[in-house]
Every structure is written in structure tokens, then in C-alpha cells.
Write a protein that holds these residues in place. Structure first.
Motif, PDB file in Angstrom:
ATOM      1  N   LYS A 179       0.832  -1.209   0.000  1.00  0.00           N
ATOM      2  CA  LYS A 179       0.000   0.000   0.000  1.00  0.00           C
ATOM      3  C   LYS A 179       0.865   1.258   0.000  1.00  0.00           C
ATOM      4  CE  LYS A 179      -3.375   2.392   2.950  1.00  0.00           C
ATOM      5  NZ  LYS A 179      -4.148   2.295   4.228  1.00  0.00           N
ATOM      6  N   ARG A 180       1.937   1.235   0.757  1.00  0.00           N
ATOM      7  CA  ARG A 180       2.779   2.423   0.899  1.00  0.00           C
ATOM      8  C   ARG A 180       3.824   2.567  -0.210  1.00  0.00           C
ATOM      9  NH1 ARG A 180       3.649   3.129   7.445  1.00  0.00           N
ATOM     10  NH2 ARG A 180       1.586   2.368   8.033  1.00  0.00           N
ATOM     11  N   ASP A 181       4.179   1.464  -0.818  1.00  0.00           N
ATOM     12  CA  ASP A 181       5.192   1.485  -1.879  1.00  0.00           C
ATOM     13  C   ASP A 181       4.738   0.561  -3.010  1.00  0.00           C
ATOM     14  OD1 ASP A 181       7.555   2.014  -3.218  1.00  0.00           O
ATOM     15  OD2 ASP A 181       8.753   0.574  -2.070  1.00  0.00           O
ATOM     16  N   PRO A 182       3.607   0.916  -3.666  1.00  0.00           N
ATOM     17  CA  PRO A 182       2.973   0.002  -4.625  1.00  0.00           C
ATOM     18  C   PRO A 182       3.836  -0.369  -5.825  1.00  0.00           C
ATOM     19  CG  PRO A 182       2.034   2.208  -4.768  1.00  0.00           C
ATOM     20  CD  PRO A 182       2.881   2.195  -3.551  1.00  0.00           C
ATOM     21  N   HIS A 183       4.720   0.514  -6.224  1.00  0.00           N
ATOM     22  CA  HIS A 183       5.545   0.243  -7.399  1.00  0.00           C
ATOM     23  C   HIS A 183       6.993  -0.074  -7.038  1.00  0.00           C
ATOM     24  CE1 HIS A 183       2.126   1.636  -9.690  1.00  0.00           C
ATOM     25  NE2 HIS A 183       2.155   2.801  -9.057  1.00  0.00           N
ATOM     26  N   GLY A 184       7.265  -0.179  -5.754  1.00  0.00           N
ATOM     27  CA  GLY A 184       8.611  -0.516  -5.310  1.00  0.00           C
ATOM     28  C   GLY A 184       9.642   0.571  -5.513  1.00  0.00           C
ATOM     29  N   GLU A 185       9.186   1.805  -5.734  1.00  0.00           N
ATOM     30  CA  GLU A 185      10.121   2.904  -6.000  1.00  0.00           C
ATOM     31  C   GLU A 185      10.977   3.238  -4.783  1.00  0.00           C
ATOM     32  OE1 GLU A 185       7.608   6.027  -7.297  1.00  0.00           O
ATOM     33  OE2 GLU A 185       7.242   5.157  -9.279  1.00  0.00           O
ATOM     34  N   LYS A 186      10.429   3.043  -3.590  1.00  0.00           N
ATOM     35  CA  LYS A 186      11.180   3.340  -2.371  1.00  0.00           C
ATOM     36  C   LYS A 186      12.005   2.146  -1.891  1.00  0.00           C
ATOM     37  CE  LYS A 186       7.580   6.500  -0.720  1.00  0.00           C
ATOM     38  NZ  LYS A 186       6.604   6.762   0.382  1.00  0.00           N
ATOM     39  N   ASN A 187      11.803   0.997  -2.543  1.00  0.00           N
ATOM     40  CA  ASN A 187      12.476  -0.240  -2.102  1.00  0.00           C
ATOM     41  C   ASN A 187      12.256  -0.475  -0.610  1.00  0.00           C
ATOM     42  OD1 ASN A 187      13.699  -0.964  -4.630  1.00  0.00           O
ATOM     43  ND2 ASN A 187      15.173   0.676  -4.313  1.00  0.00           N
ATOM     44  N   LEU A 188      11.039  -0.165  -0.138  1.00  0.00           N
ATOM     45  CA  LEU A 188      10.751  -0.206   1.290  1.00  0.00           C
ATOM     46  C   LEU A 188      10.959  -1.592   1.886  1.00  0.00           C
ATOM     47  CD1 LEU A 188       9.797   1.145   3.862  1.00  0.00           C
ATOM     48  CD2 LEU A 188       7.423   0.814   3.111  1.00  0.00           C
ATOM     49  N   ARG A 189      10.442  -2.618   1.213  1.00  0.00           N
ATOM     50  CA  ARG A 189      10.573  -3.980   1.740  1.00  0.00           C
ATOM     51  C   ARG A 189      12.040  -4.399   1.821  1.00  0.00           C
ATOM     52  NH1 ARG A 189      10.611  -9.477   0.642  1.00  0.00           N
ATOM     53  NH2 ARG A 189       9.041 -10.706   1.796  1.00  0.00           N
ATOM     54  N   ALA A 190      12.788  -4.145   0.740  1.00  0.00           N
ATOM     55  CA  ALA A 190      14.200  -4.521   0.705  1.00  0.00           C
ATOM     56  C   ALA A 190      14.998  -3.746   1.747  1.00  0.00           C
ATOM     57  CB  ALA A 190      14.773  -4.273  -0.689  1.00  0.00           C
ATOM     58  N   LEU A 191      14.643  -2.480   1.955  1.00  0.00           N
ATOM     59  CA  LEU A 191      15.340  -1.676   2.948  1.00  0.00           C
ATOM     60  C   LEU A 191      15.101  -2.208   4.359  1.00  0.00           C
ATOM     61  CD1 LEU A 191      17.004   0.752   3.793  1.00  0.00           C
ATOM     62  CD2 LEU A 191      14.935   2.171   3.631  1.00  0.00           C
ATOM     63  N   ILE A 192      13.873  -2.594   4.655  1.00  0.00           N
ATOM     64  CA  ILE A 192      13.561  -3.168   5.971  1.00  0.00           C
ATOM     65  C   ILE A 192      14.364  -4.446   6.197  1.00  0.00           C
ATOM     66  CG2 ILE A 192      11.746  -4.268   7.346  1.00  0.00           C
ATOM     67  CD1 ILE A 192       9.769  -2.276   6.060  1.00  0.00           C
ATOM     68  N   ILE A 193      14.461  -5.284   5.167  1.00  0.00           N
ATOM     69  CA  ILE A 193      15.236  -6.523   5.283  1.00  0.00           C
ATOM     70  C   ILE A 193      16.707  -6.201   5.520  1.00  0.00           C
ATOM     71  CG2 ILE A 193      16.067  -8.553   4.039  1.00  0.00           C
ATOM     72  CD1 ILE A 193      13.349  -8.680   2.653  1.00  0.00           C
ATOM     73  N   ASP A 194      17.256  -5.257   4.750  1.00  0.00           N
ATOM     74  CA  ASP A 194      18.664  -4.880   4.902  1.00  0.00           C
ATOM     75  C   ASP A 194      18.969  -4.470   6.341  1.00  0.00           C
ATOM     76  OD1 ASP A 194      19.591  -5.392   2.399  1.00  0.00           O
ATOM     77  OD2 ASP A 194      19.819  -3.319   1.772  1.00  0.00           O
ATOM     78  N   ILE A 195      18.048  -3.710   6.943  1.00  0.00           N
ATOM     79  CA  ILE A 195      18.262  -3.211   8.299  1.00  0.00           C
ATOM     80  C   ILE A 195      18.088  -4.317   9.328  1.00  0.00           C
ATOM     81  CG2 ILE A 195      17.364  -1.644  10.075  1.00  0.00           C
ATOM     82  CD1 ILE A 195      16.522   0.214   7.716  1.00  0.00           C
ATOM     83  N   LEU A 196      16.997  -5.063   9.222  1.00  0.00           N
ATOM     84  CA  LEU A 196      16.663  -6.045  10.247  1.00  0.00           C
ATOM     85  C   LEU A 196      17.589  -7.252  10.268  1.00  0.00           C
ATOM     86  CD1 LEU A 196      12.798  -6.456  10.670  1.00  0.00           C
ATOM     87  CD2 LEU A 196      14.500  -5.657  12.308  1.00  0.00           C
ATOM     88  N   GLU A 197      18.045  -7.694   9.112  1.00  0.00           N
ATOM     89  CA  GLU A 197      18.866  -8.905   9.102  1.00  0.00           C
ATOM     90  C   GLU A 197      20.187  -8.703   9.838  1.00  0.00           C
ATOM     91  OE1 GLU A 197      19.634 -10.126   5.136  1.00  0.00           O
ATOM     92  OE2 GLU A 197      20.979  -8.451   4.672  1.00  0.00           O
ATOM     93  N   LEU A 198      20.579  -7.432  10.038  1.00  0.00           N
ATOM     94  CA  LEU A 198      21.809  -7.124  10.777  1.00  0.00           C
ATOM     95  C   LEU A 198      21.562  -6.991  12.273  1.00  0.00           C
ATOM     96  CD1 LEU A 198      23.211  -4.456   8.309  1.00  0.00           C
ATOM     97  CD2 LEU A 198      24.163  -6.734   8.696  1.00  0.00           C
ATOM     98  N   ASP A 199      20.302  -7.116  12.707  1.00  0.00           N
ATOM     99  CA  ASP A 199      19.915  -6.955  14.109  1.00  0.00           C
ATOM    100  C   ASP A 199      20.308  -5.560  14.613  1.00  0.00           C
ATOM    101  OD1 ASP A 199      19.126  -7.110  16.717  1.00  0.00           O
ATOM    102  OD2 ASP A 199      20.242  -8.922  17.189  1.00  0.00           O
ATOM    103  N   PRO A 200      19.442  -4.554  14.391  1.00  0.00           N
ATOM    104  CA  PRO A 200      19.784  -3.162  14.724  1.00  0.00           C
ATOM    105  C   PRO A 200      19.676  -2.821  16.207  1.00  0.00           C
ATOM    106  CG  PRO A 200      17.546  -3.264  13.883  1.00  0.00           C
ATOM    107  CD  PRO A 200      18.106  -4.667  13.777  1.00  0.00           C
ATOM    108  N   ARG A 201      19.352  -3.785  17.053  1.00  0.00           N
ATOM    109  CA  ARG A 201      19.180  -3.490  18.473  1.00  0.00           C
ATOM    110  C   ARG A 201      20.500  -3.103  19.134  1.00  0.00           C
ATOM    111  NH1 ARG A 201      17.090  -8.700  21.007  1.00  0.00           N
ATOM    112  NH2 ARG A 201      18.668  -9.553  19.586  1.00  0.00           N
TER     113      ARG A 201
END
Length: 249
Positions: A179-201
Motif C-alpha cells: 500500500k505504501r510502496d505500490p511500485h517498489g520505487e522506495k524499495n521499502l521492503r528490501a530496505l527493511i530486510i537490509d536493516i533487520l537482518e543485521l539486528d539493529p538493536r
């Protein structure tokens, strides 16, 4: 704090726009999150515009910046690096901690495009940023592989593989991202994965609540990226994104 030596005064040449509104979620080093895009906004000064001539011939550059929001009033001679889980102290000058005698950092990023005619001053679009939005820039320098890359260099206590963890999404979270990034222009999903897989805590949370320990499963957290409040939890050795809210700030 006692005076260390001769004083120097510097003025910023611009600032960096990034997806990260606060330090939570910011990658620990440049290049670790390839989808983390930023824009170096140069002040609208004719001399600075001229100073950028021929930068487009390079693929990468160094950003020399100020840790303007590290939160510490005074520096400490030793710190506990997150890379070591907070279990060992090292000298601050043997680290990249923001809590330094002078809060100055460097980051190597890729150059995606340069717009010298942008309104309000030139803009340099970069990839792999690890900086908070609004970070002041003191200088930029082209990255030169034959001088800046040393393949045989020893990484000391920072050597070894960087742990990465699987990232999954609930159906509701997937729908909200679409809904927020319908065409993938922001790469929102990929960006979330990039951040989370490194464990940002923070290091103390990683130490007290390991991803692999069953007792921690179900523990919930959140971080902001591009105005999205990403809510996630630890679940069976991975991170599960279960919702996205809107940042009210």
C-alpha cells in the motif's frame, strides 16, 4: 574536560538526507545496507558548486561528517563496541564509536547521480548510507581504489563474519508495504530486510535477548525508516515484521 590541543574551526558544506530519523535502525557501517539511499545536499554557494566539477567521474566517495546527535557530552577513552556484544572494552581510537575526542566520522558510499542544478544547492545521490537524517557534512573526497583499498589489511577485533538473521513478514505487513510502496520505487521492503537482518538493536539487548534463544521469542521492538514505524518481534530464530505504523513526529 581538559583541553587536548590546538583548536580549529570548521563550517559544514552541506548535510545528508537519509531514511533514518534517529539512531535506532541505522546500519553500523556504510555499505552494509545497500538499499539505504541518501542525498548529500550541498549549500547553495557558487564556489561549492564549482568544487564538485569532475566528481561524476568517480563511482564512490568519502563523506567526512559530524556525529551531531550521538548524545554524549564528553568522550571516554574506552568503549564497549556493539560488534563485540558489549562484552569487551577497547580504546575509543581503536573503534569507530561516535563518542570521540572530536565527534567526526567518515563513510564510503556509492555515487548514484549528481544534480548540480537542484533547487537550493547541488545534490549528490548516494547508496549504502549509515547516517542519521540531517547529519552535517564537513567535506567529501573521491574514493580511489588503489589508495583507499587495502585487501590484505587486518581488521583486528572487528574481523570475522557479520551475523545476519532471516526476516519474514506477516500478511498484514506485506499488504501495508504494498500500500505504501505500490511500485517498489522506495524499495521499502528490501530496505527493511537490509536493516533487520543485521539486528539493529543496541548491544545490551542483543546480549540479554539473543535471537536464537527460545526465551526471547515474542519480544517486540520497533524502528523508524522513511517515516514508517516498523514493528517487529523475535520469532524462532528470525525477525518477524508484523505491522507498520506512521511516525507521528
Amino acid at each position: 574536560m581538559k583541553k587536548l590541543g590546538e583548536d580549529f574551526a570548521f563550517s559544514s558544506i552541506g548535510f545528508v538526507r537519509t531514511p533514518f530519523k534517529d539512531k535506532f535502525g541505522v546500519p553500523r557501517q556504510p555499505g552494509l545496507a545497500a538499499q539505504a539511499k541518501g542525498v548529500i545536499k550541498i549549500h547553495p554557494d557558487p564556489d561549492l558548486k564549482t568544487a564538485l566539477k569532475s566528481l561524476e567521474e568517480f563511482s564512490h566517495l568519502w563523506i567526512v561528517f559530524v556525529f551531531h546527535e550521538h548524545g554524549g557530552k564528553n568522550w571516554k577513552p574506552s568503549i564497549r563496541p556493539p560488534r563485540l556484544g558489549g562484552n569487551r572494552k577497547v580504546g575509543v581510537l581503536a573503534s569507530r564509536s561516535p563518542h570521540r575526542p572530536n565527534p567526526i566520522g567518515i563513510s564510503a558510499v556509492s555515487i548514484e547521480k549528481i544534480d548540480l542544478e537542484a533547487e537550493g544547492g547541488p545534490e549528490i545521490y548516494v547508496g549504502g548510507v549509515d547516517l542519521i537524517d540531517g547529519t552535517p557534512v564537513l567535506d567529501i573526497k573521491p574514493y580511489i581504489p588503489y589508495a583507499d583499498s587495502i585487501p590484505e589489511a587486518n581488521a583486528g577485533w572487528a574481523s570475522g563474519d557479520i551475523p545476519r538473521y532471516p526476516v519474514k513478514f506477516t500478511d498484514d505487513a506485506e499488504a501495508e508495504i504494498l500500500k505504501r510502496d505500490p511500485h517498489g520505487e522506495k524499495n521499502l521492503r528490501a530496505l527493511i530486510i537490509d536493516i533487520l537482518e543485521l539486528d539493529p538493536r543496541p548491544a545490551f539487548q542483543k546480549r540479554q535477548l539473543p535471537v536464537t534463544e527460545q526465551e526471547t521469542w515474542g519480544t517486540r521492538y520497533g524502528f523508524d525508516v522513511i517515516g514508517n514505524d516498523v514493528k517487529y518481534e523475535i520469532r524462532e530464530g528470525h525477525f518477524l515484521v508484523y505491522a507498520l505504523g506512521y511516525n507521528k513526529s
